[in-house]
Enzyme design. Sequence first.
Site, PDB file in Angstrom:
ATOM      1  N   LYS A 219      32.051  47.635  19.172  1.00 17.93           N
ATOM      2  CA  LYS A 219      32.671  48.691  19.966  1.00 17.93           C
ATOM      3  C   LYS A 219      31.880  49.999  19.862  1.00 17.93           C
ATOM      4  O   LYS A 219      31.499  50.408  18.777  1.00 17.93           O
ATOM      5  CB  LYS A 219      34.094  48.902  19.452  1.00 17.93           C
ATOM      6  CG  LYS A 219      35.055  49.365  20.499  1.00 17.93           C
ATOM      7  CD  LYS A 219      36.477  49.290  19.962  1.00 17.93           C
ATOM      8  CE  LYS A 219      37.203  50.572  20.267  1.00 17.93           C
ATOM      9  NZ  LYS A 219      38.099  51.008  19.212  1.00 17.93           N
TER      10      LYS A 219
ATOM     11  N   CYS B 231      16.392  34.778  -2.773  1.00 21.61           N
ATOM     12  CA  CYS B 231      17.307  35.141  -3.873  1.00 21.61           C
ATOM     13  C   CYS B 231      16.543  35.255  -5.183  1.00 21.61           C
ATOM     14  O   CYS B 231      17.068  35.800  -6.149  1.00 21.61           O
ATOM     15  CB  CYS B 231      18.371  34.075  -4.111  1.00 21.61           C
ATOM     16  SG  CYS B 231      19.575  33.887  -2.830  1.00 21.61           S
TER      17      CYS B 231
ATOM     18  N   HIS C 109      20.051  50.669   3.308  1.00 18.54           N
ATOM     19  CA  HIS C 109      21.052  50.643   4.384  1.00 18.54           C
ATOM     20  C   HIS C 109      22.428  50.961   3.816  1.00 18.54           C
ATOM     21  O   HIS C 109      22.567  51.233   2.616  1.00 18.54           O
ATOM     22  CB  HIS C 109      21.025  49.311   5.135  1.00 18.54           C
ATOM     23  CG  HIS C 109      21.296  48.110   4.270  1.00 18.54           C
ATOM     24  ND1 HIS C 109      22.507  47.883   3.662  1.00 18.54           N
ATOM     25  CD2 HIS C 109      20.499  47.079   3.897  1.00 18.54           C
ATOM     26  CE1 HIS C 109      22.460  46.762   2.967  1.00 18.54           C
ATOM     27  NE2 HIS C 109      21.229  46.258   3.077  1.00 18.54           N
TER      28      HIS C 109
ATOM     29  N   LYS D  66      32.046  57.482  20.306  1.00 20.90           N
ATOM     30  CA  LYS D  66      31.705  58.603  21.187  1.00 20.90           C
ATOM     31  C   LYS D  66      30.292  59.108  20.938  1.00 20.90           C
ATOM     32  O   LYS D  66      29.562  59.411  21.858  1.00 20.90           O
ATOM     33  CB  LYS D  66      32.662  59.761  20.931  1.00 20.90           C
ATOM     34  CG  LYS D  66      34.031  59.552  21.525  1.00 20.90           C
ATOM     35  CD  LYS D  66      34.842  60.819  21.314  1.00 20.90           C
ATOM     36  CE  LYS D  66      36.335  60.490  21.298  1.00 20.90           C
ATOM     37  NZ  LYS D  66      37.117  61.549  20.666  1.00 20.90           N
TER      38      LYS D  66
ATOM     39  N   HIS E 281      21.084  33.061   2.420  1.00 18.98           N
ATOM     40  CA  HIS E 281      20.051  33.347   3.421  1.00 18.98           C
ATOM     41  C   HIS E 281      19.965  32.301   4.530  1.00 18.98           C
ATOM     42  O   HIS E 281      19.235  32.481   5.511  1.00 18.98           O
ATOM     43  CB  HIS E 281      18.697  33.508   2.728  1.00 18.98           C
ATOM     44  CG  HIS E 281      18.651  34.685   1.811  1.00 18.98           C
ATOM     45  ND1 HIS E 281      18.777  34.574   0.439  1.00 18.98           N
ATOM     46  CD2 HIS E 281      18.546  36.009   2.071  1.00 18.98           C
ATOM     47  CE1 HIS E 281      18.734  35.777  -0.105  1.00 18.98           C
ATOM     48  NE2 HIS E 281      18.600  36.668   0.860  1.00 18.98           N
TER      49      HIS E 281
ATOM     50  N   CYS F 269      20.016  27.617   1.506  1.00 17.26           N
ATOM     51  CA  CYS F 269      20.567  28.699   0.692  1.00 17.26           C
ATOM     52  C   CYS F 269      21.838  29.198   1.381  1.00 17.26           C
ATOM     53  O   CYS F 269      21.796  29.561   2.555  1.00 17.26           O
ATOM     54  CB  CYS F 269      19.563  29.847   0.570  1.00 17.26           C
ATOM     55  SG  CYS F 269      20.324  31.331  -0.117  1.00 17.26           S
TER      56      CYS F 269
ATOM     57  N   CYS G 240      15.468  29.212  -4.033  1.00 18.95           N
ATOM     58  CA  CYS G 240      15.433  30.130  -2.886  1.00 18.95           C
ATOM     59  C   CYS G 240      14.570  31.340  -3.238  1.00 18.95           C
ATOM     60  O   CYS G 240      14.933  32.130  -4.102  1.00 18.95           O
ATOM     61  CB  CYS G 240      16.833  30.599  -2.498  1.00 18.95           C
ATOM     62  SG  CYS G 240      16.758  31.876  -1.203  1.00 18.95           S
TER      63      CYS G 240
ATOM     64  N   HIS H 138      23.674  49.493   0.445  1.00 19.23           N
ATOM     65  CA  HIS H 138      23.162  50.121  -0.775  1.00 19.23           C
ATOM     66  C   HIS H 138      23.877  51.459  -1.027  1.00 19.23           C
ATOM     67  O   HIS H 138      24.217  51.798  -2.150  1.00 19.23           O
ATOM     68  CB  HIS H 138      21.652  50.383  -0.668  1.00 19.23           C
ATOM     69  CG  HIS H 138      20.852  49.162  -0.329  1.00 19.23           C
ATOM     70  ND1 HIS H 138      20.025  49.110   0.772  1.00 19.23           N
ATOM     71  CD2 HIS H 138      20.758  47.957  -0.931  1.00 19.23           C
ATOM     72  CE1 HIS H 138      19.452  47.921   0.821  1.00 19.23           C
ATOM     73  NE2 HIS H 138      19.879  47.197  -0.196  1.00 19.23           N
TER      74      HIS H 138
HETATM   75  N1  MSP Z   1      17.867  43.857  -7.115  1.00 17.50           N
HETATM   76  C1  MSP Z   1      19.112  43.188  -7.156  1.00 17.50           C
HETATM   77  C2  MSP Z   1      20.033  43.784  -8.201  1.00 17.50           C
HETATM   78  C3  MSP Z   1      19.491  43.833  -9.596  1.00 17.50           C
HETATM   79  S1  MSP Z   1      20.566  44.632 -10.690  1.00 17.50           S
HETATM   80  C4  MSP Z   1      19.964  44.341 -12.180  1.00 17.50           C
HETATM   81  C5  MSP Z   1      19.793  43.283  -5.787  1.00 17.50           C
HETATM   82  N2  MSP Z   1      19.374  44.242  -4.982  1.00 17.50           N
HETATM   83  S2  MSP Z   1      19.901  44.466  -3.478  1.00 17.50           S
HETATM   84  O1  MSP Z   1      19.159  45.592  -3.001  1.00 17.50           O
HETATM   85  O2  MSP Z   1      19.792  43.262  -2.741  1.00 17.50           O
HETATM   86  O3  MSP Z   1      21.430  44.784  -3.548  1.00 17.50           O
HETATM   87  C6  MSP Z   1      21.893  45.852  -4.285  1.00 17.50           C
HETATM   88  C7  MSP Z   1      23.366  46.094  -4.089  1.00 17.50           C
HETATM   89  O4  MSP Z   1      23.663  46.372  -2.731  1.00 17.50           O
HETATM   90  C8  MSP Z   1      24.253  44.910  -4.479  1.00 17.50           C
HETATM   91  O5  MSP Z   1      25.359  45.394  -5.221  1.00 17.50           O
HETATM   92  C9  MSP Z   1      24.735  44.371  -3.168  1.00 17.50           C
HETATM   93  O6  MSP Z   1      25.976  43.759  -3.285  1.00 17.50           O
HETATM   94  C10 MSP Z   1      24.819  45.656  -2.349  1.00 17.50           C
HETATM   95  N3  MSP Z   1      24.859  45.357  -0.937  1.00 17.50           N
HETATM   96  C11 MSP Z   1      23.849  44.969  -0.113  1.00 17.50           C
HETATM   97  N4  MSP Z   1      24.371  44.749   1.122  1.00 17.50           N
HETATM   98  C12 MSP Z   1      25.708  44.970   1.122  1.00 17.50           C
HETATM   99  C13 MSP Z   1      26.713  45.087   2.097  1.00 17.50           C
HETATM  100  N5  MSP Z   1      26.520  44.767   3.362  1.00 17.50           N
HETATM  101  N6  MSP Z   1      27.920  45.553   1.712  1.00 17.50           N
HETATM  102  C14 MSP Z   1      28.151  46.001   0.449  1.00 17.50           C
HETATM  103  N7  MSP Z   1      27.228  45.933  -0.473  1.00 17.50           N
HETATM  104  C15 MSP Z   1      26.098  45.143  -0.269  1.00 17.50           C
HETATM  105  O7  MSP Z   1      20.692  42.495  -5.533  1.00 17.50           O
END
Ligand code: MSP
Length: 501
Positions: free
Chosen positions: A295, A128, A17, A298, A146, A143, A125, A20
Amino acid sequence: MSFYVTTPIYYVNAEPHLGHAYTTIAADILARHHRQRGEDVFFLTGTDEHGEPVALAAEREGVEPQELADRNAPKFERMVERIGASNDFFIRTSDPRHADGVAAVMQTVYDNGHVYEGVYEGWYCPRCADFKTERELGPGNTCPIHEIPLEREREENWFFRLSAFEADLKRLYAERADFVVPGFRRNEALSFIDQGLEDVSLSRPKLEWGMPLPWDQSQRMYVWFDALLNYYTALSFARDGEDLTDRFWPPSRQVLGKDILKFHAVIWPALLIAAGLEPPRGLAIHGFLLMGEKKMSKSLGNVLDPNQVIDRFGPDALRFYCAREVSFGQDGNVSAAGFEARYEAELANELGNLASRTLAMIDRYRDGVVPDAEPDPALAEGPDALEGVDGEVRALLDRAELSQALEAIWTRVRRLNRYVEENRPWDLAKDESEADRLDLVLYNLAEGIRVLALLLIPYMPETSGRLLEALAEGNRELDAFGARGGGQSIDRIPALFPKLD
Ligand code: MSP
């Protein structure tokens, strides 16, 4: 000089998403910028495929964890590609070569005496894949991330002696003021260390989806140890028949979200020191994109879906929006309506318009040839002077201030638009005695756009490339305002950012 930049590896239990994409875009901006500085860059991203979060998701879907990983990892690879990331490798932790690397490092940690057997009791958790200390619990033993009730778990497992590294970590933070940026995240990590470190469990007896401990095959490695080590193992097998470790280790900058600060800013450097390896040079921590706004926009509805944005506007507009809308390091709201507002106001009207009118005027008034002139002293003054903008952006990106660097570029885009209004080239063109003045203005506009397009490559590689081609600029490295003279033939190009309706 080498520059090694990483993203966290993404859990394959969910679909990719915007969050990521955000981390990946941030790391890509740094990778591209450092390539422009002529550095030897390696940019790593990938997927985190072991551990409880993945095992639980697979169970819910009634498939084997490896099957789930094989199904979802390519979705992340596609996401990375779609947003235009220039990663040099994509690691998957279910790769057996990664397992070999992890086993070797962990065996060294064991041989160095930093591991012991014990009993763990605490709040766990599964989402996590982390035990929570009493301090970290949410109301009613939940948690905090979560918001699910936690179970108290008691199990025999192996421990990593994190507490023994308190002094090393404090020294690391003292020696390197910018080990963690921004500063308020550094303080957060440091205060965690100052409160006193507890040892962390390193293995799970019950878990099946994970790597066995090299010295005790009855236990599986806690996924975070396996995952963190991806940054190290990848270098040994990313290139067939070549080990890149000496060339790139340690990481220059590791980009990650605030939710995984503790793992990266505390456990990770301690683990590396325990293994006799050099810790990373710096971590850049970003905030969260908040997607609560309802919100309607368009054309995008009300969810900011990266795929929809890319389908309609291309990757550059999304990359720009992510770096621009939320100040890097802070949390911030993003929305489809917010995206469209910036697209129209800044990309179409400010940058797009500056480019199209400059190219059109050079075409009309000077037969498509950039006049040869000098930098205008009027553009050398004030906080938005074109002179020195490259140095300012470099300095900001050295501290991973991605939004601030983009703002520094954008104040110059606005400065050049004001320069057009101040000089009214269309009036100058009507008066033969103003020919030199018109040459000066058109040269400064073309040169300003050239330098800004170079600085924008990390943020909007495709758009910048088109703009530089239109300006007959073959160089892609950073350059100073005024470094290039005139004489080149430009091309008019279709609107960089077509208007919405
Ligand atoms: N697998 C672990 C990371 C291991 S690194 C050795 C993990 N994965 S994750 O898929 O949950 O998240 C990966 C990255 O995406 C993290 O940096 C996390 O902060 C980022 N994001 C996930 N959702 C987010 C938002 N809504 N906004 C910004 N970044 C966030 O954690």
